[in-house]
Design a protein around this motif. Structure first.
Motif, PDB file in Angstrom:
ATOM      1  N   VAL A 190       0.962  -1.138   0.106  1.00  0.00           N
ATOM      2  CA  VAL A 190      -0.173   0.096  -0.087  1.00  0.00           C
ATOM      3  C   VAL A 190       0.774   1.297   0.024  1.00  0.00           C
ATOM      4  O   VAL A 190       0.477   2.311   0.157  1.00  0.00           O
ATOM      5  N   ASP A 191       2.008   1.223  -0.133  1.00  0.00           N
ATOM      6  CA  ASP A 191       2.973   2.150  -0.294  1.00  0.00           C
ATOM      7  C   ASP A 191       3.794   2.296  -1.649  1.00  0.00           C
ATOM      8  O   ASP A 191       3.896   1.256  -2.272  1.00  0.00           O
ATOM      9  N   ILE A 192       4.297   3.507  -2.070  1.00  0.00           N
ATOM     10  CA  ILE A 192       5.255   3.817  -3.251  1.00  0.00           C
ATOM     11  C   ILE A 192       6.601   3.315  -2.777  1.00  0.00           C
ATOM     12  O   ILE A 192       7.077   4.233  -1.817  1.00  0.00           O
ATOM     13  N   LEU A 193       7.220   2.538  -3.321  1.00  0.00           N
ATOM     14  CA  LEU A 193       8.622   2.006  -3.053  1.00  0.00           C
ATOM     15  C   LEU A 193       9.639   3.173  -3.521  1.00  0.00           C
ATOM     16  O   LEU A 193       9.158   3.783  -4.555  1.00  0.00           O
ATOM     17  N   ARG A 194      10.461   3.408  -3.075  1.00  0.00           N
ATOM     18  CA  ARG A 194      11.686   4.378  -3.470  1.00  0.00           C
ATOM     19  C   ARG A 194      12.677   3.418  -4.325  1.00  0.00           C
ATOM     20  O   ARG A 194      12.842   2.220  -4.080  1.00  0.00           O
ATOM     21  N   ASP A 195      13.531   4.056  -5.158  1.00  0.00           N
ATOM     22  CA  ASP A 195      14.556   3.340  -5.672  1.00  0.00           C
ATOM     23  C   ASP A 195      15.593   2.862  -4.841  1.00  0.00           C
ATOM     24  O   ASP A 195      15.624   3.417  -3.645  1.00  0.00           O
ATOM     25  N   GLY A 196      16.122   1.423  -4.749  1.00  0.00           N
ATOM     26  CA  GLY A 196      16.920   1.177  -3.835  1.00  0.00           C
ATOM     27  C   GLY A 196      16.076   0.307  -2.875  1.00  0.00           C
ATOM     28  O   GLY A 196      16.833  -0.094  -1.974  1.00  0.00           O
ATOM     29  N   TYR A 220       9.638  -3.134 -21.374  1.00  0.00           N
ATOM     30  CA  TYR A 220       8.740  -4.528 -21.374  1.00  0.00           C
ATOM     31  C   TYR A 220       7.505  -4.350 -20.620  1.00  0.00           C
ATOM     32  O   TYR A 220       6.466  -4.943 -21.159  1.00  0.00           O
ATOM     33  N   ALA A 221       7.398  -3.513 -19.656  1.00  0.00           N
ATOM     34  CA  ALA A 221       6.224  -3.485 -18.850  1.00  0.00           C
ATOM     35  C   ALA A 221       6.106  -2.028 -18.213  1.00  0.00           C
ATOM     36  O   ALA A 221       7.253  -1.597 -17.656  1.00  0.00           O
ATOM     37  N   ALA A 222       4.847  -1.418 -17.864  1.00  0.00           N
ATOM     38  CA  ALA A 222       4.940  -0.253 -17.133  1.00  0.00           C
ATOM     39  C   ALA A 222       5.329  -0.442 -15.625  1.00  0.00           C
ATOM     40  O   ALA A 222       5.048  -1.456 -14.983  1.00  0.00           O
ATOM     41  N   VAL A 223       5.981   0.463 -14.825  1.00  0.00           N
ATOM     42  CA  VAL A 223       6.448   0.535 -13.691  1.00  0.00           C
ATOM     43  C   VAL A 223       5.274   0.175 -12.679  1.00  0.00           C
ATOM     44  O   VAL A 223       4.085   0.658 -12.961  1.00  0.00           O
ATOM     45  N   ARG A 224       5.384  -0.689 -11.627  1.00  0.00           N
ATOM     46  CA  ARG A 224       4.311  -0.694 -10.604  1.00  0.00           C
ATOM     47  C   ARG A 224       5.221  -0.172  -9.134  1.00  0.00           C
ATOM     48  O   ARG A 224       5.664  -1.398  -8.468  1.00  0.00           O
ATOM     49  N   GLY A 263      20.031  -0.182   4.756  1.00  0.00           N
ATOM     50  CA  GLY A 263      19.492  -0.920   5.752  1.00  0.00           C
ATOM     51  C   GLY A 263      18.396  -0.278   6.460  1.00  0.00           C
ATOM     52  O   GLY A 263      17.996  -0.799   7.498  1.00  0.00           O
ATOM     53  N   ALA A 264      18.039   0.947   5.924  1.00  0.00           N
ATOM     54  CA  ALA A 264      16.883   1.430   6.442  1.00  0.00           C
ATOM     55  C   ALA A 264      15.685   0.685   6.118  1.00  0.00           C
ATOM     56  O   ALA A 264      15.347   0.626   4.913  1.00  0.00           O
ATOM     57  N   GLY A 265      14.821   0.524   7.176  1.00  0.00           N
ATOM     58  CA  GLY A 265      13.527  -0.315   7.001  1.00  0.00           C
ATOM     59  C   GLY A 265      12.365   0.552   7.365  1.00  0.00           C
ATOM     60  O   GLY A 265      12.532   1.276   8.189  1.00  0.00           O
ATOM     61  N   ARG A 266      11.125   0.361   6.784  1.00  0.00           N
ATOM     62  CA  ARG A 266       9.947   0.808   7.153  1.00  0.00           C
ATOM     63  C   ARG A 266       8.911  -0.398   7.002  1.00  0.00           C
ATOM     64  O   ARG A 266       8.932  -1.037   6.062  1.00  0.00           O
ATOM     65  N   PRO A 267       7.732  -0.279   7.849  1.00  0.00           N
ATOM     66  CA  PRO A 267       6.868  -1.231   7.767  1.00  0.00           C
ATOM     67  C   PRO A 267       5.861  -0.786   6.478  1.00  0.00           C
ATOM     68  O   PRO A 267       5.484   0.424   6.481  1.00  0.00           O
ATOM     69  N   SER A 268       5.037  -1.857   5.727  1.00  0.00           N
ATOM     70  CA  SER A 268       4.171  -1.317   5.008  1.00  0.00           C
ATOM     71  C   SER A 268       3.132  -2.572   5.135  1.00  0.00           C
ATOM     72  O   SER A 268       3.155  -3.541   5.740  1.00  0.00           O
ATOM     73  N   HIS A 269       2.116  -2.511   4.472  1.00  0.00           N
ATOM     74  CA  HIS A 269       0.899  -3.344   4.414  1.00  0.00           C
ATOM     75  C   HIS A 269       0.849  -3.971   3.180  1.00  0.00           C
ATOM     76  O   HIS A 269       0.972  -3.371   2.037  1.00  0.00           O
ATOM     77  N   VAL A 270       0.340  -5.347   2.973  1.00  0.00           N
ATOM     78  CA  VAL A 270       0.087  -5.985   1.650  1.00  0.00           C
ATOM     79  C   VAL A 270      -1.303  -5.359   1.325  1.00  0.00           C
ATOM     80  O   VAL A 270      -2.096  -5.601   1.940  1.00  0.00           O
ATOM     81  N   GLY A 271      -1.505  -4.784   0.154  1.00  0.00           N
ATOM     82  CA  GLY A 271      -2.757  -4.750  -0.356  1.00  0.00           C
ATOM     83  C   GLY A 271      -3.496  -5.686  -1.020  1.00  0.00           C
ATOM     84  O   GLY A 271      -4.615  -5.897  -1.365  1.00  0.00           O
TER      85      GLY A 271
END
Length: 359
Positions: A190-196, A220-224, A263-271
């Motif tokens: 449910v979040d937009i991921l950053r590069d890396g 080959y495919a649109a970014v998701r 190594g920086a982490g953040r929680p997200s939820h699966v949509g």
């Protein structure tokens, strides 16, 4: 974090709760009128005494307790924050919307008074601290029983613990082997991921590869940018609390950890979880004297995070360097369960020191 003890007035309960909070490292207690002297005799700690709707420290009013039941209450809290008052926000019918309004006013209008949310459990604290990304300035934990104080403080303190930073390593690809068709899982968050940034995925508890999110432009495919094509369904994926889940279990609503190459982490939820039959490839790496692998979809759009950027699994070669994570017990042990750091297995997603052989 503060602890709110106004509801505890019996001396034995108050002593147990206050002592537990102080031993847990809490630096400020909110207490009922007439109990400050007693609590103060237990240990040196900052005390705020509730008198009506006011918060008093050494006889001087320093803040206010506002019960949020309507928009008028929100407006009143904003006025008090504008005056520089400490405002404790109590939401009896707990909802995050009023907190979002107050966080927006605090940061948008530059209000000088801090806003702290009164919460009763770790989940309420997590929501309050995440309101509009900025979160409230802090939480005030209100236990319902004296004996619960230590465990509740530990639970709230555990929000983000072990999730903010991971000691990542650089692994070297030692084998790339095409496997044919299998079931692979795409994890749509449910979040937009950053590069890396991506998910830590592996076939064993010994080590994880950092699989990049689908944020890279390709022909080959649109970014998701919310998606990680994470790998075969049997794989472990790291989730909050140092636990793992099988990719096949990461259904909508499950929490996962997004981790970047630093190594920086953040929680997200699966949509949404998508499991489809696709060609797979085994990528085996070596790091710290150990070998481990991840089984991924064999596609140009599936990438591993590298020290300098990212690499498509379809063009991986032996000797290439990739970012990996080895849990402390696996990193410090000798792999046979007998060294100074024992080998670590997984039992219902929890790390368990035990002799285990995974291959």
């Amino acid at each position: 974090m503060w602890v709110h003890l106004e509801g505890l007035t019996e001396e034995d309960d108050l002593r147990e709760a206050a002592t537990g909070a102080i031993e847990a490292g809490i630096g400020c207690l909110v207490v009922a009128e007439g109990t400050a002297d007693f609590v103060g005799s237990l240990a040196r700690v900052r005390l705020l005494e509730v008198r009506g709707a006011g918060l008093f420290e050494d006889g001087r009013r320093v803040g206010d307790l506002v019960s949020i039941r309507s928009q008028d209450d929100v407006d009143e809290a904003i006025k008090l924050m504008a005056k520089g008052h400490i405002v404790l926000l109590d939401t009896p019918d707990w909802t995050v919307i009023p907190l979002e309004d107050l966080v927006a006013a605090r940061h948008g209008d530059g209000l000088p008074g801090p806003a702290l949310a009164v919460v009763e459990n770790a989940e309420e604290a997590r929501l309050a601290l995440g309101a509009l990304e900025h979160g409230v300035d802090g939480v005030v934990l209100r236990p319902t029983a004296a004996q619960d104080v230590k465990s509740l403080v530990a639970a709230v303190c555990g929000i983000g613990a072990g999730e903010d930073f991971f000691q990542l390593s650089v692994g070297v690809v030692v084998r790339v082997h095409e496997l044919g068709l299998g079931d692979r899982a795409c994890v749509d968050t449910v979040d937009i991921l950053r590069d890396g940034e991506g998910l830590l995925v592996g076939s064993s508890s010994a080590g994880f590869l950092l699989v990049h999110g689908e944020t890279i432009e390709n022909p080959y495919a649109a970014v998701r940018p919310f998606r990680v094509n994470a790998g075969a369904v049997h794989s472990y994926v790291l989730v909050p609390g140092g636990r793992t889940k099988y990719l096949s279990e990461t259904e909508a609503g499950i929490r996962v950890l997004l981790v970047d190459r630093d190594g920086a982490g953040r929680p997200s939820h699966v949509g949404r979880l998508k499991i489809e039959r696709r060609p797979l490839v085994l990528v085996e790496v070596e790091a710290g004297g150990a070998r481990f692998n991840a089984i991924l979809q064999n596609a140009e759009t599936v990438r591993l995070v590298t020290p300098a950027g990212h690499a498509s699994v379809s063009s991986l070669e032996e000797g290439q360097k990739v970012i990996v994570y080895m849990p402390p017990a696996a990193r410090d042990g000798d792999g046979d369960g007998t060294g100074p750091g024992k080998a670590t297995g997984r039992h219902f997603g929890r790390a368990v020191p035990e002799r285990i052989i995974e291959s």
